[in-house]
Design a protein around this motif. Structure first.
Motif, PDB file in Angstrom:
ATOM      1  N   SER A  38       0.413  -5.969   3.152  1.00  0.00           N
ATOM      2  CA  SER A  38       1.387  -6.481   4.110  1.00  0.00           C
ATOM      3  C   SER A  38       2.521  -5.489   4.307  1.00  0.00           C
ATOM      4  O   SER A  38       3.168  -5.478   5.344  1.00  0.00           O
ATOM      5  N   VAL A  39       2.784  -4.706   3.256  1.00  0.00           N
ATOM      6  CA  VAL A  39       3.847  -3.710   3.331  1.00  0.00           C
ATOM      7  C   VAL A  39       3.222  -2.344   3.069  1.00  0.00           C
ATOM      8  O   VAL A  39       2.544  -2.148   2.064  1.00  0.00           O
ATOM      9  N   LEU A  40       3.449  -1.436   3.994  1.00  0.00           N
ATOM     10  CA  LEU A  40       2.855  -0.115   3.870  1.00  0.00           C
ATOM     11  C   LEU A  40       3.970   0.900   3.652  1.00  0.00           C
ATOM     12  O   LEU A  40       4.922   0.977   4.447  1.00  0.00           O
ATOM     13  N   LEU A  41       3.872   1.669   2.556  1.00  0.00           N
ATOM     14  CA  LEU A  41       4.887   2.671   2.225  1.00  0.00           C
ATOM     15  C   LEU A  41       4.246   4.046   2.359  1.00  0.00           C
ATOM     16  O   LEU A  41       3.352   4.388   1.595  1.00  0.00           O
ATOM     17  N   LEU A  42       4.674   4.811   3.348  1.00  0.00           N
ATOM     18  CA  LEU A  42       4.018   6.083   3.623  1.00  0.00           C
ATOM     19  C   LEU A  42       4.992   7.234   3.416  1.00  0.00           C
ATOM     20  O   LEU A  42       6.045   7.285   4.035  1.00  0.00           O
ATOM     21  N   ASP A  43       4.615   8.155   2.513  1.00  0.00           N
ATOM     22  CA  ASP A  43       5.473   9.296   2.220  1.00  0.00           C
ATOM     23  C   ASP A  43       4.890  10.526   2.923  1.00  0.00           C
ATOM     24  O   ASP A  43       3.859  11.038   2.506  1.00  0.00           O
ATOM     25  N   GLU A  44       5.522  10.969   3.954  1.00  0.00           N
ATOM     26  CA  GLU A  44       5.081  12.126   4.738  1.00  0.00           C
ATOM     27  C   GLU A  44       3.613  12.008   5.149  1.00  0.00           C
ATOM     28  O   GLU A  44       2.803  12.882   4.836  1.00  0.00           O
ATOM     29  N   PRO A  45       3.243  10.956   5.853  1.00  0.00           N
ATOM     30  CA  PRO A  45       1.822  10.760   6.136  1.00  0.00           C
ATOM     31  C   PRO A  45       1.252  11.760   7.128  1.00  0.00           C
ATOM     32  O   PRO A  45       0.042  11.991   7.149  1.00  0.00           O
ATOM     33  N   ALA A  46       2.096  12.364   7.948  1.00  0.00           N
ATOM     34  CA  ALA A  46       1.549  13.190   9.028  1.00  0.00           C
ATOM     35  C   ALA A  46       1.410  14.651   8.646  1.00  0.00           C
ATOM     36  O   ALA A  46       0.815  15.423   9.396  1.00  0.00           O
ATOM     37  N   GLY A 103       0.867  -1.176   0.000  1.00  0.00           N
ATOM     38  CA  GLY A 103       0.000   0.000   0.000  1.00  0.00           C
ATOM     39  C   GLY A 103       0.897   1.216   0.000  1.00  0.00           C
ATOM     40  O   GLY A 103       1.863   1.279   0.756  1.00  0.00           O
ATOM     41  N   TRP A 104       0.628   2.154  -0.895  1.00  0.00           N
ATOM     42  CA  TRP A 104       1.511   3.319  -1.042  1.00  0.00           C
ATOM     43  C   TRP A 104       0.714   4.596  -0.836  1.00  0.00           C
ATOM     44  O   TRP A 104      -0.335   4.782  -1.437  1.00  0.00           O
ATOM     45  N   MET A 105       1.213   5.433   0.028  1.00  0.00           N
ATOM     46  CA  MET A 105       0.577   6.725   0.250  1.00  0.00           C
ATOM     47  C   MET A 105       1.527   7.788  -0.274  1.00  0.00           C
ATOM     48  O   MET A 105       2.603   7.986   0.267  1.00  0.00           O
ATOM     49  N   PRO A 106       1.161   8.472  -1.384  1.00  0.00           N
ATOM     50  CA  PRO A 106       2.073   9.429  -1.993  1.00  0.00           C
ATOM     51  C   PRO A 106       2.182  10.707  -1.170  1.00  0.00           C
ATOM     52  O   PRO A 106       1.362  10.952  -0.284  1.00  0.00           O
ATOM     53  N   ASP A 107       3.185  11.515  -1.494  1.00  0.00           N
ATOM     54  CA  ASP A 107       3.301  12.791  -0.788  1.00  0.00           C
ATOM     55  C   ASP A 107       2.435  13.865  -1.436  1.00  0.00           C
ATOM     56  O   ASP A 107       2.240  14.920  -0.878  1.00  0.00           O
ATOM     57  N   SER A 108       1.891  13.575  -2.646  1.00  0.00           N
ATOM     58  CA  SER A 108       0.971  14.537  -3.259  1.00  0.00           C
ATOM     59  C   SER A 108      -0.452  14.187  -2.825  1.00  0.00           C
ATOM     60  O   SER A 108      -0.723  13.079  -2.407  1.00  0.00           O
ATOM     61  N   LEU A 109      -1.325  15.177  -2.967  1.00  0.00           N
ATOM     62  CA  LEU A 109      -2.660  15.010  -2.381  1.00  0.00           C
ATOM     63  C   LEU A 109      -3.732  14.821  -3.440  1.00  0.00           C
ATOM     64  O   LEU A 109      -4.821  15.351  -3.310  1.00  0.00           O
ATOM     65  N   GLY A 110      -3.431  14.089  -4.496  1.00  0.00           N
ATOM     66  CA  GLY A 110      -4.427  13.939  -5.553  1.00  0.00           C
ATOM     67  C   GLY A 110      -5.598  13.067  -5.129  1.00  0.00           C
ATOM     68  O   GLY A 110      -5.418  12.080  -4.423  1.00  0.00           O
ATOM     69  N   SER A 111      -6.794  13.483  -5.553  1.00  0.00           N
ATOM     70  CA  SER A 111      -7.957  12.618  -5.343  1.00  0.00           C
ATOM     71  C   SER A 111      -8.935  12.899  -6.473  1.00  0.00           C
ATOM     72  O   SER A 111      -8.885  13.953  -7.095  1.00  0.00           O
ATOM     73  N   TRP A 112      -9.808  11.945  -6.747  1.00  0.00           N
ATOM     74  CA  TRP A 112     -10.817  12.147  -7.800  1.00  0.00           C
ATOM     75  C   TRP A 112     -11.860  13.116  -7.277  1.00  0.00           C
ATOM     76  O   TRP A 112     -12.744  12.745  -6.491  1.00  0.00           O
ATOM     77  N   ALA A 113     -11.775  14.353  -7.757  1.00  0.00           N
ATOM     78  CA  ALA A 113     -12.517  15.449  -7.132  1.00  0.00           C
ATOM     79  C   ALA A 113     -14.028  15.256  -7.163  1.00  0.00           C
ATOM     80  O   ALA A 113     -14.725  15.666  -6.239  1.00  0.00           O
ATOM     81  N   ASN A 114     -14.541  14.626  -8.212  1.00  0.00           N
ATOM     82  CA  ASN A 114     -16.002  14.520  -8.337  1.00  0.00           C
ATOM     83  C   ASN A 114     -16.591  13.307  -7.642  1.00  0.00           C
ATOM     84  O   ASN A 114     -17.804  13.164  -7.558  1.00  0.00           O
ATOM     85  N   LEU A 115     -15.727  12.407  -7.170  1.00  0.00           N
ATOM     86  CA  LEU A 115     -16.238  11.226  -6.498  1.00  0.00           C
ATOM     87  C   LEU A 115     -16.390  11.500  -5.002  1.00  0.00           C
ATOM     88  O   LEU A 115     -15.650  12.298  -4.435  1.00  0.00           O
ATOM     89  N   ARG A 148       0.297  -6.409  14.150  1.00  0.00           N
ATOM     90  CA  ARG A 148      -0.311  -7.511  13.397  1.00  0.00           C
ATOM     91  C   ARG A 148       0.616  -8.004  12.289  1.00  0.00           C
ATOM     92  O   ARG A 148       0.170  -8.626  11.322  1.00  0.00           O
ATOM     93  N   GLY A 149       1.900  -7.684  12.403  1.00  0.00           N
ATOM     94  CA  GLY A 149       2.891  -8.280  11.518  1.00  0.00           C
ATOM     95  C   GLY A 149       3.115  -7.560  10.213  1.00  0.00           C
ATOM     96  O   GLY A 149       3.822  -8.055   9.339  1.00  0.00           O
ATOM     97  N   ARG A 150       2.500  -6.382  10.043  1.00  0.00           N
ATOM     98  CA  ARG A 150       2.729  -5.634   8.803  1.00  0.00           C
ATOM     99  C   ARG A 150       4.102  -4.970   8.844  1.00  0.00           C
ATOM    100  O   ARG A 150       4.608  -4.651   9.922  1.00  0.00           O
ATOM    101  N   THR A 151       4.643  -4.749   7.662  1.00  0.00           N
ATOM    102  CA  THR A 151       5.908  -4.029   7.542  1.00  0.00           C
ATOM    103  C   THR A 151       5.571  -2.586   7.186  1.00  0.00           C
ATOM    104  O   THR A 151       4.892  -2.350   6.191  1.00  0.00           O
ATOM    105  N   VAL A 152       6.006  -1.655   8.013  1.00  0.00           N
ATOM    106  CA  VAL A 152       5.674  -0.259   7.773  1.00  0.00           C
ATOM    107  C   VAL A 152       6.948   0.534   7.507  1.00  0.00           C
ATOM    108  O   VAL A 152       7.910   0.446   8.268  1.00  0.00           O
TER     109      VAL A 152
END
Lengths: 356, 317
Positions: free
Chosen positions: B165-173, B90-102, B194-198
């Motif tokens: 199982s593997v979480l990749l977080l770019d500047e999540p806070a 799971g990847w959380m980018p450092d940019s804040l894009g989202s589908w604006a109309n959804l 719970r055994g995830r790799t963060v």
């Protein structure tokens, strides 16, 4: 779940996302509404001049079809020309690419969505097409072929836009290039045809036999013919370049859809006139012409042995499938290039571009 | 993967990077990165701006191809077989894009379905995710109305969509308010338990101090060697000391024999440089024995920050 089923499900997901996200909105319904109004105006206008086309619905039908093609050429690039790079700029493309959706599904899904959106323009015009058919003299073959080829042309426009949006990094630039490509096909082919034909001239030697008016009798008949006179002039060789017109979307629709003629062999609609124009251009000009106005049998008039447009069209070389094939190759190449350049993990990147 | 449901069986998945490199033209974004992240750990990726953190995460997220080196996620190379890796990361980018109309809900449903799940499963998963990140009140609003912090939450929920199982977080806070930061911390601790790799990159070091079990220091595209980190950790550092009778602190320190060169004064009071933890414990014992009522005795800067600064200081360049 079969592999193809899974692929299509992913494509369907992208299509629905694309339609929800980029197309479905107040602005789109406003465009469709304005378009509906414009076609209504065109319908009334054509109706007014309908007398010239002998009360047939063909003129109206072909006008509406061309109007859809024109409007789609104006709207589709703006709609599809930033499908991929716009989503990248918005920061959401990469969030799709980290899922199990493939690049092929993204590119095809976006293309189909852009196509569906432009087909909405056609759907809006259905009442007017129905009116045209109701007026009469529009054959089923013309309806089917013109609408099928029009739909294919809209697909080509959508593919060009989506493909270029995957090849060019800047959304604005890719939209402009899409417009230029569409213009090159629609107008550029005409200009190239006209210029090339005009600069390639050929000498025609014209021999004419006319009446000797000095021998006019008191009864008003002319007793003798004058000796033949010879003049030379040059004409453009359009027959060498008619192939350029083959890739023109308007020509493709016309060439596939002429077929309705009046009883004396004149075209019934715009398709016939345009196709006739192209087929006439296929004919090489005669370099030795002989016109005898003097030795006509009683009841004959000059030019009666000229072929009618219907006869020209029946004898010329049909070209629409060649044109459509050229366009399909262009569209497929654009989509393929977009797929190549959007694939992840990415290798080389254009300078200054970003992934997310 | 079972059709329709999300990942039901969980297998611990670790992450290994071995001498990974990537340049963009003549810009060497990542020069040489080697590290390992184990299941159940929270690994902090620490480095100044431009040190290559985001580029490294893009390579781990199967989006970018390394020029050289090797990455293994659960034993699978994401360059050779991205489609096997994508379902488990799971990847959380450092940019804040989202589908604006959804809406928030349909955006999350769509993301879940992109992993091949059906509508019903996606609906259920979207509900769970909205609850996990606390966006219930905004679930049926279009994502364009979200604030920066709320978009961060949506982005986190999206990263969690396929229960990776593997979480990749770019500047999540970044952009999160203090309450949301605490919630994020607890969420990450729970996932690790719970055994995830963060793997988490951030420059808010104080925050990472509280969750990270491991740290990878990145400077100009290179990971600091284990020895350099150990050396930096062993270096002397200042501790802040406060006492109820504040004016007695200085004399008390002198009385117990702390050299005056080790004592510094700043706007918040007094700091004393300690060679190591044993040194600090000895000073505290002596102060208490001397009758001083100590209220605060702690390192003046966080472990990660101090190590980062010492690494930068120890750099020969």
């Amino acid at each position: 779940m079969t592999a193809i089923g899974a692929f299509l499900r992913g494509v369907g997901l992208i299509v629905s996302l694309e339609l929800k996200q980029r197309v479905r909105g107040v602005a789109w319904y406003v465009i469709l509404g304005v378009f509906f109004g414009l076609v209504a105006v065109v319908t009334v206008g054509v109706w007014v001049v309908t007398g010239t086309w002998g009360g047939s619905g063909g003129g109206l039908f072909s006008s509406v079809v061309y109007f859809v093609l024109l409007l789609a050429s104006l709207i589709s690039p703006a709609l599809s020309g930033n499908a991929i790079n716009g989503e990248r700029e918005g920061g959401t493309l990469a969030t799709i690419q980290v899922t199990t959706i493939t690049t092929g599904q993204i590119v095809i899904g976006k293309w189909l969505a852009a196509w569906v959106a432009s087909l909405a323009l056609l759907v809006v015009t259905v009442p007017f097409l129905a009116i045209a058919v109701g007026i009469g003299e529009v054959s089923a073959a013309t309806v089917v072929s013109s609408l099928a080829v029009l739909a294919a042309e809209l697909g080509v426009l959508a593919a060009l836009g989506v493909g270029l949006s995957g090849v060019i990094r800047k959304p604005l630039f890719s939209v402009v290039v899409t417009y230029l490509t569409v213009a090159a096909l629609s107008i550029g082919t005409l200009i190239a045809f006209a210029i090339a034909g005009t600069v390639t001239q050929v000498q025609v030697t014209q021999t004419t036999v006319d009446f000797d008016y000095s021998t006019t009798t008191d009864e008003g008949t002319i007793a003798e013919c004058a000796p033949p006179t010879t003049t030379t002039y040059s004409v453009p060789r359009f027959d060498l370049y008619w192939g350029v017109l083959v890739a023109n979307p308007y020509v493709v629709v016309a060439d596939a859809s002429y077929g309705d003629f009046t009883r004396d062999g004149q075209p019934n609609d715009l398709f016939g006139y345009i196709a006739y124009g192209v087929r006439q251009a296929q004919v090489a000009p005669e370099t030795e012409r002989f016109d005898d106005y003097c030795h006509l049998a009683p009841g004959e008039y000059f030019g009666q042995d000229q072929p009618t447009p219907e006869e020209v069209l029946r004898s010329g070389v049909p070209s629409w499938f060649i044109g459509l094939s050229i366009q399909a190759v262009l569209a497929a190449a654009a989509l393929f290039a977009a797929w190549r350049l959007t694939r992840t993990p990415s290798g080389r990147l254009a300078k200054g571009s970003r992934i997310a | 993967m079972s059709p329709g449901g999300h990942v039901t069986e969980f297998e611990p998945v670790g992450l290994v990077a071995d001498d990974v490199r990537r340049s963009f033209g003549d810009v060497h974004a990542v020069r040489s990165v080697s590290f390992e992240a184990r299941p159940g750990s929270i690994t902090a990726l620490i480095g100044p701006n431009g040190s290559g953190k985001t580029t490294l995460l893009l390579m781990l997220a199967t989006l970018l191809r390394p020029d050289a080196g090797r990455i293994l996620i659960g034993g699978v190379d994401p360059v050779a077989e991205p489609m096997r890796v994508r379902p488990i990361i799971g990847w959380m980018p450092d940019s804040l894009g989202s589908w604006a109309n959804l809406t928030v809900r349909s955006a999350l449903e769509t993301t879940h379905r992109m992993y091949g799940h059906d509508k019903a499963a996606a609906r259920q998963r979207a509900g769970e995710l909205i609850e996990t990140v606390g966006l219930e009140a905004l679930a049926d609003r279009p994502t364009r109305v979200l604030s920066r912090g709320q978009k961060q939450k949506l982005s986190l929920a999206r990263a969690l969509a396929n229960d990776p199982s593997v979480l990749l977080l770019d500047e999540p806070a970044s952009g999160l308010d203090p309450v949301a930061r605490v919630e994020l911390r607890e969420l990450l601790l729970g996932l690790a338990a719970r055994g995830r790799t963060v793997l988490i990159s951030s420059h808010v070091l104080a925050e990472l101090d509280e969750v990270a079990t491991d740290a990878v220091y990145l400077d100009r595209g290179t990971t600091a060697s284990t020895e350099a980190v150990a050396r930096a950790r062993a270096a002397a550092r200042p501790w802040r000391i406060k006492a109820i009778d504040g004016f007695g602190l200085g004399p008390a320190l002198e009385r117990i024999g702390v050299d005056s060169s080790r004592i510094a004064t700043d706007s918040q009071g007094i700091t004393v440089t300690m060679a190591d933890d044993a040194d600090a414990a000895a000073v505290l014992t002596a102060l208490v024995a001397a009758g001083l009522r100590v209220t605060w005795f702690a390192p003046a800067v966080g472990e990660l920050e101090r190590t980062l600064l010492d690494l930068a200081k120890g750099d020969p360049e």
